[in-house]
Write a protein that holds these residues in place. Structure first.
Motif, PDB file in Angstrom:
ATOM      1  N   GLY A  38       0.590  -1.201   0.130  1.00 16.90           N
ATOM      2  CA  GLY A  38      -0.122  -0.088   0.136  1.00 16.90           C
ATOM      3  C   GLY A  38       0.861   1.249   0.051  1.00 16.90           C
ATOM      4  N   HIS A  39       0.045   2.388   0.592  1.00 15.87           N
ATOM      5  CA  HIS A  39       0.791   3.711   0.401  1.00 15.87           C
ATOM      6  C   HIS A  39       0.531   4.303   1.672  1.00 15.87           C
ATOM      7  CE1 HIS A  39      -3.299   4.575  -0.655  1.00 15.87           C
ATOM      8  NE2 HIS A  39      -2.976   5.833  -0.045  1.00 15.87           N
ATOM      9  N   THR A  58      -2.135   2.255   3.950  1.00 15.85           N
ATOM     10  CA  THR A  58      -3.296   1.876   3.325  1.00 15.85           C
ATOM     11  C   THR A  58      -3.280   1.116   2.050  1.00 15.85           C
ATOM     12  OG1 THR A  58      -4.151   3.973   4.273  1.00 15.85           O
ATOM     13  CG2 THR A  58      -5.495   3.211   2.528  1.00 15.85           C
ATOM     14  N   TYR A  59      -3.997   0.042   1.859  1.00 19.47           N
ATOM     15  CA  TYR A  59      -3.877  -0.727   0.703  1.00 19.47           C
ATOM     16  C   TYR A  59      -5.239  -0.724  -0.027  1.00 19.47           C
ATOM     17  CZ  TYR A  59      -3.606  -4.663  -2.195  1.00 19.47           C
ATOM     18  OH  TYR A  59      -3.506  -5.459  -3.571  1.00 19.47           O
ATOM     19  N   THR A  60      -5.166  -0.549  -1.226  1.00 19.10           N
ATOM     20  CA  THR A  60      -6.174  -0.346  -2.141  1.00 19.10           C
ATOM     21  C   THR A  60      -6.014  -1.655  -3.221  1.00 19.10           C
ATOM     22  OG1 THR A  60      -6.738   1.941  -1.783  1.00 19.10           O
ATOM     23  CG2 THR A  60      -7.771   0.701  -3.901  1.00 19.10           C
ATOM     24  N   GLY A  61      -6.878  -2.628  -3.310  1.00 23.44           N
ATOM     25  CA  GLY A  61      -6.650  -3.718  -4.258  1.00 23.44           C
ATOM     26  C   GLY A  61      -7.278  -3.289  -5.403  1.00 23.44           C
ATOM     27  N   ALA A  65     -12.340  -1.285  -1.896  1.00 24.33           N
ATOM     28  CA  ALA A  65     -12.363  -0.302  -0.775  1.00 24.33           C
ATOM     29  C   ALA A  65     -10.819  -0.400  -0.297  1.00 24.33           C
ATOM     30  CB  ALA A  65     -13.264  -0.101   0.051  1.00 24.33           C
ATOM     31  N   PRO A  66     -10.477   0.840  -0.057  1.00 24.11           N
ATOM     32  CA  PRO A  66      -9.295   0.885   0.684  1.00 24.11           C
ATOM     33  C   PRO A  66      -9.058   0.167   1.977  1.00 24.11           C
ATOM     34  CG  PRO A  66      -9.771   3.203  -0.113  1.00 24.11           C
ATOM     35  CD  PRO A  66     -10.882   2.468  -0.561  1.00 24.11           C
ATOM     36  N   GLU A  67      -8.163  -0.354   2.556  1.00 18.34           N
ATOM     37  CA  GLU A  67      -8.014  -1.330   3.737  1.00 18.34           C
ATOM     38  C   GLU A  67      -6.921  -0.460   4.658  1.00 18.34           C
ATOM     39  OE1 GLU A  67      -9.220  -5.736   3.238  1.00 18.34           O
ATOM     40  OE2 GLU A  67      -7.213  -5.310   2.463  1.00 18.34           O
ATOM     41  N   ARG A  68      -7.200  -0.178   5.923  1.00 18.47           N
ATOM     42  CA  ARG A  68      -5.924   0.318   6.634  1.00 18.47           C
ATOM     43  C   ARG A  68      -5.501  -0.825   7.292  1.00 18.47           C
ATOM     44  NH1 ARG A  68     -10.367   2.425   7.848  1.00 18.47           N
ATOM     45  NH2 ARG A  68     -10.573   1.695  10.170  1.00 18.47           N
ATOM     46  N   LEU A  69      -4.080  -1.127   7.097  1.00 18.58           N
ATOM     47  CA  LEU A  69      -3.411  -2.288   7.602  1.00 18.58           C
ATOM     48  C   LEU A  69      -2.371  -1.749   8.788  1.00 18.58           C
ATOM     49  CD1 LEU A  69      -2.096  -3.556   4.120  1.00 18.58           C
ATOM     50  CD2 LEU A  69      -4.223  -4.032   5.323  1.00 18.58           C
ATOM     51  N   GLU A  70      -2.226  -2.582   9.493  1.00 16.45           N
ATOM     52  CA  GLU A  70      -1.563  -2.241  10.926  1.00 16.45           C
ATOM     53  C   GLU A  70      -0.924  -3.617  11.327  1.00 16.45           C
ATOM     54  OE1 GLU A  70      -1.525   0.021  15.472  1.00 16.45           O
ATOM     55  OE2 GLU A  70      -3.481  -0.204  14.173  1.00 16.45           O
ATOM     56  N   TYR A  71       0.421  -3.483  11.573  1.00 16.72           N
ATOM     57  CA  TYR A  71       1.248  -4.429  12.132  1.00 16.72           C
ATOM     58  C   TYR A  71       1.702  -4.193  13.427  1.00 16.72           C
ATOM     59  CZ  TYR A  71       5.676  -7.402  12.298  1.00 16.72           C
ATOM     60  OH  TYR A  71       6.553  -8.259  12.683  1.00 16.72           O
ATOM     61  N   PRO A 156      25.400  -4.876  -7.665  1.00 14.87           N
ATOM     62  CA  PRO A 156      25.142  -3.310  -7.960  1.00 14.87           C
ATOM     63  C   PRO A 156      23.761  -3.025  -7.183  1.00 14.87           C
ATOM     64  CG  PRO A 156      24.850  -4.485 -10.015  1.00 14.87           C
ATOM     65  CD  PRO A 156      25.371  -5.756  -9.050  1.00 14.87           C
ATOM     66  N   PRO A 157      23.516  -1.971  -6.721  1.00  9.99           N
ATOM     67  CA  PRO A 157      22.495  -1.637  -6.139  1.00  9.99           C
ATOM     68  C   PRO A 157      21.029  -1.811  -6.925  1.00  9.99           C
ATOM     69  CG  PRO A 157      23.739   0.218  -5.726  1.00  9.99           C
ATOM     70  CD  PRO A 157      24.563  -1.080  -6.527  1.00  9.99           C
ATOM     71  N   ARG A 158      19.977  -2.384  -6.682  1.00  6.35           N
ATOM     72  CA  ARG A 158      18.776  -2.470  -7.372  1.00  6.35           C
ATOM     73  C   ARG A 158      18.151  -1.126  -7.476  1.00  6.35           C
ATOM     74  NH1 ARG A 158      15.784  -6.474  -4.264  1.00  6.35           N
ATOM     75  NH2 ARG A 158      14.124  -5.558  -5.597  1.00  6.35           N
ATOM     76  N   ARG A 159      17.619  -1.014  -8.586  1.00  7.96           N
ATOM     77  CA  ARG A 159      16.635   0.155  -8.667  1.00  7.96           C
ATOM     78  C   ARG A 159      15.188  -0.362  -7.995  1.00  7.96           C
ATOM     79  NH1 ARG A 159      15.298   2.320 -14.591  1.00  7.96           N
ATOM     80  NH2 ARG A 159      14.280   3.637 -13.073  1.00  7.96           N
ATOM     81  N   PRO A 160      14.495   0.542  -7.336  1.00  4.05           N
ATOM     82  CA  PRO A 160      13.395   0.546  -6.680  1.00  4.05           C
ATOM     83  C   PRO A 160      12.318   0.065  -7.586  1.00  4.05           C
ATOM     84  CG  PRO A 160      14.156   2.569  -6.028  1.00  4.05           C
ATOM     85  CD  PRO A 160      15.337   2.344  -7.393  1.00  4.05           C
ATOM     86  N   ALA A 161      11.408  -0.906  -7.158  1.00  7.08           N
ATOM     87  CA  ALA A 161      10.311  -1.323  -7.996  1.00  7.08           C
ATOM     88  C   ALA A 161       9.509  -0.291  -8.224  1.00  7.08           C
ATOM     89  CB  ALA A 161       9.718  -2.584  -7.276  1.00  7.08           C
ATOM     90  N   VAL A 162       8.576  -0.474  -9.330  1.00 13.04           N
ATOM     91  CA  VAL A 162       7.786   0.593  -9.795  1.00 13.04           C
ATOM     92  C   VAL A 162       6.321  -0.107  -9.368  1.00 13.04           C
ATOM     93  CG1 VAL A 162       6.668   1.909 -11.436  1.00 13.04           C
ATOM     94  CG2 VAL A 162       9.292   1.544 -11.579  1.00 13.04           C
ATOM     95  N   ASP A 163       5.401   0.735  -8.645  1.00 13.23           N
ATOM     96  CA  ASP A 163       4.145   0.236  -8.437  1.00 13.23           C
ATOM     97  C   ASP A 163       3.123   0.554  -9.575  1.00 13.23           C
ATOM     98  OD1 ASP A 163       1.180   0.395  -7.812  1.00 13.23           O
ATOM     99  OD2 ASP A 163       1.652   0.915  -5.733  1.00 13.23           O
ATOM    100  N   MET A 164       2.810  -0.593 -10.343  1.00 12.09           N
ATOM    101  CA  MET A 164       2.325  -0.225 -11.486  1.00 12.09           C
ATOM    102  C   MET A 164       1.001   0.500 -11.662  1.00 12.09           C
ATOM    103  SD  MET A 164       4.355  -1.861 -13.276  1.00 12.09           S
ATOM    104  CE  MET A 164       3.935  -1.889 -14.893  1.00 12.09           C
TER     105      MET A 164
END
Length: 170
Positions: A38-39, A58-61, A65-71, A156-164
């Motif tokens: 999420g973001h 907050t994750y939106t699939g 609907a957006p879900e509030r995640l907590e760990y 070598p350092p990896r480039r950060p993943a892109v959120d599609m």
């Protein structure tokens, strides 16, 4: 009714037990492989017995609907370069979904470390009939350990993943 499940994931890592342990303990390194989906994520980490970690996002699939995640976790036992034991709670939209006891065991091998991740989960709220919850949790743990492996892999350092969905980088 509470469902209890246990699984163990074992894998070889091309890093010393000290390097693997540091990837759990050092907050900067940990942020490179331990993330909630999420973001708008926030993290607090206190790596000591009695300390723990709190993460929120907050994750939106797709079409959901957006879900509030907590760990929320608490470290129970830390034996430098050998073992980490902690408990955690997974909360979605302010409701406890499951809680787990996790034991991470690190065994030295001639060419790296054998990591054993054992998780004992108590599902207090199910998704549907609950038949997919353990597979989801196990799959998420495998993905997390894939991230750990990538952080520990030399090169070598990896480039950060892109959120599609958003085009933003991690």
């Amino acid at each position: 009714m509470v469902r209890h499940d246990t699984f163990t994931i074992s894998r070889h890592l091309d890093a010393s037990p000290d390097e693997v342990f540091t990837a759990f303990a050092d907050t900067t390194v940990r942020r490179r492989w331990f993330r909630l989906p999420g973001h708008a994520a926030s993290y607090e980490h206190d790596f000591r017995v009695g300390g723990g970690e709190t993460a929120r996002s907050t994750y939106t699939g797709l079409d959901t609907a957006p879900e509030r995640l907590e760990y929320r976790s608490r470290y129970i036992d830390i034996a430098r370069i050998h073992r980490i034991v902690y408990g955690y709670e997974a909360i979605v939209d302010d409701e406890l979904r499951w809680t787990s006891l996790v034991t991470v065991q690190l065994d030295a091998e001639t060419d790296g470390t054998r990591l054993h991740w054992t998780e004992q989960a108590a599902f207090v709220m199910y998704t549907g009939d609950g038949s997919t919850d353990l597979a989801h949790l196990r799959g998420a743990s495998v993905l997390r350990l894939n991230g750990l492996d990538a952080v520990l892999r030399p090169g070598p350092p990896r480039r950060p993943a892109v959120d599609m969905r958003t085009g933003s980088r991690d």
